[in-house]
Design an enzyme around this catalytic site. Structure first.
Site, PDB file in Angstrom:
ATOM      1  CB  CYS A 108      68.996 -52.842 -26.232  1.00  0.00           C
ATOM      2  SG  CYS A 108      68.473 -52.755 -27.963  1.00  0.00           S
ATOM      3  CG  HIS A 212      64.604 -53.207 -24.495  1.00  0.00           C
ATOM      4  ND1 HIS A 212      65.269 -52.043 -24.140  1.00  0.00           N
ATOM      5  CD2 HIS A 212      64.821 -53.384 -25.818  1.00  0.00           C
ATOM      6  CE1 HIS A 212      65.857 -51.536 -25.215  1.00  0.00           C
ATOM      7  NE2 HIS A 212      65.601 -52.321 -26.246  1.00  0.00           N
ATOM      8  CD  GLU A 214      64.691 -51.470 -20.721  1.00  0.00           C
ATOM      9  OE1 GLU A 214      64.664 -50.849 -21.806  1.00  0.00           O
ATOM     10  OE2 GLU A 214      65.251 -52.588 -20.602  1.00  0.00           O
TER      11      GLU A 214
END
Length: 242
Positions: A108, A212, A214
């Protein structure tokens, strides 16, 4: 077996004068076989060199907007919070990591910071500057569900890693790569033509994505593959057999 140590840039809470880390970054790296370590917020060149030497790779996390002054622009009203101290640390850390030949992964804000560090620029606010509906890129909870698709450049390393030319991603940003920096190569685009993934040419692993992974690694094989590729590159850095 020795696990690769990966340094993470800290998240900064200006109001509380503190820095911290979101657990999914740690969790995703640990699941991929790494030992994550949050770095202190410092811009001292000697300290950053020592910290970089301790790590087998560096992950540039999400966070506030990169100050436009670092890519030669005035701050527009729609640009959000900036933390120049963090910007200065990351720009120095990125260059230090490059000089040391360390693998780098940006997420990001990370893709934006890397682009700026190499001479590129950013859209300060997609809605006002590009007159586009940015709602698909500013996802609401739950964050582990995909909210838009990206097209992967055929023949790119990302296409080879994922074995496809399209994937679904999570997304929370209002800025994006504007002018792609020299030395970076786009590996994925959004439906609106925004750069969604890059790599630095001539380097074993300097990658970054606008989304993202994660947040979705528990439910997305594509996200797990991204972290595994980064961690495998870090294992090679520390001499661990992949």
């Amino acid at each position: 077996m020795k696990k690769p140590v990966i340094g993470l840039v800290p998240l900064v809470d200006v109001e509380r004068d503190s820095y911290w880390m979101m657990p999914p970054y740690f969790d995703a790296l640990e699941q991929a076989g790494a030992l994550p370590l949050m770095l202190p917020l410092t811009g001292d060149p000697d300290d950053l060199a020592q910290l970089t030497a301790l790590c087998d790779g560096v992950l540039f996390t999400g966070g506030p907007d990169v100050a436009p002054a670092f890519y030669g622009e005035e701050k527009l009203p729609a640009c959000g919070l900036v933390v120049p101290r963090r910007d200065e640390m990351e720009l120095r850390l990125f260059r230090t990591a490059l000089e040391a030949g360390k693998p780098v992964f940006g997420i990001c804000r990370g893709i934006q910071l890397i682009n700026v560090a190499l001479g590129g620029s950013l859209w300060q606010d997609l809605a006002s500057q590009k007159q586009m509906d940015a709602a698909a890129h500013e996802q609401k909870p739950p964050y582990d569900r995909p909210c838009h698709r990206v097209s992967i450049v055929p023949g790119s390393p990302l296409a080879a890693l994922l074995g496809k030319e399209e994937t679904e991603v999570t997304s929370r940003h209002h800025q994006a790569v504007k002018e792609l920096a020299p030395g970076l190569e786009a590996m994925a685009y959004s439906e609106e033509g925004l750069v969604e993934a890059v790599r630095m040419t001539g380097r074993p692993f300097v990658w970054a994505v606008q989304w993202h992974p994660e947040n979705s690694y528990q439910v997305s094989e594509d996200s797990r593959r991204l972290f595994a590729a980064f961690v495998d590159s870090c294992k090679k850095e520390n001499g661990t057999t992949v």
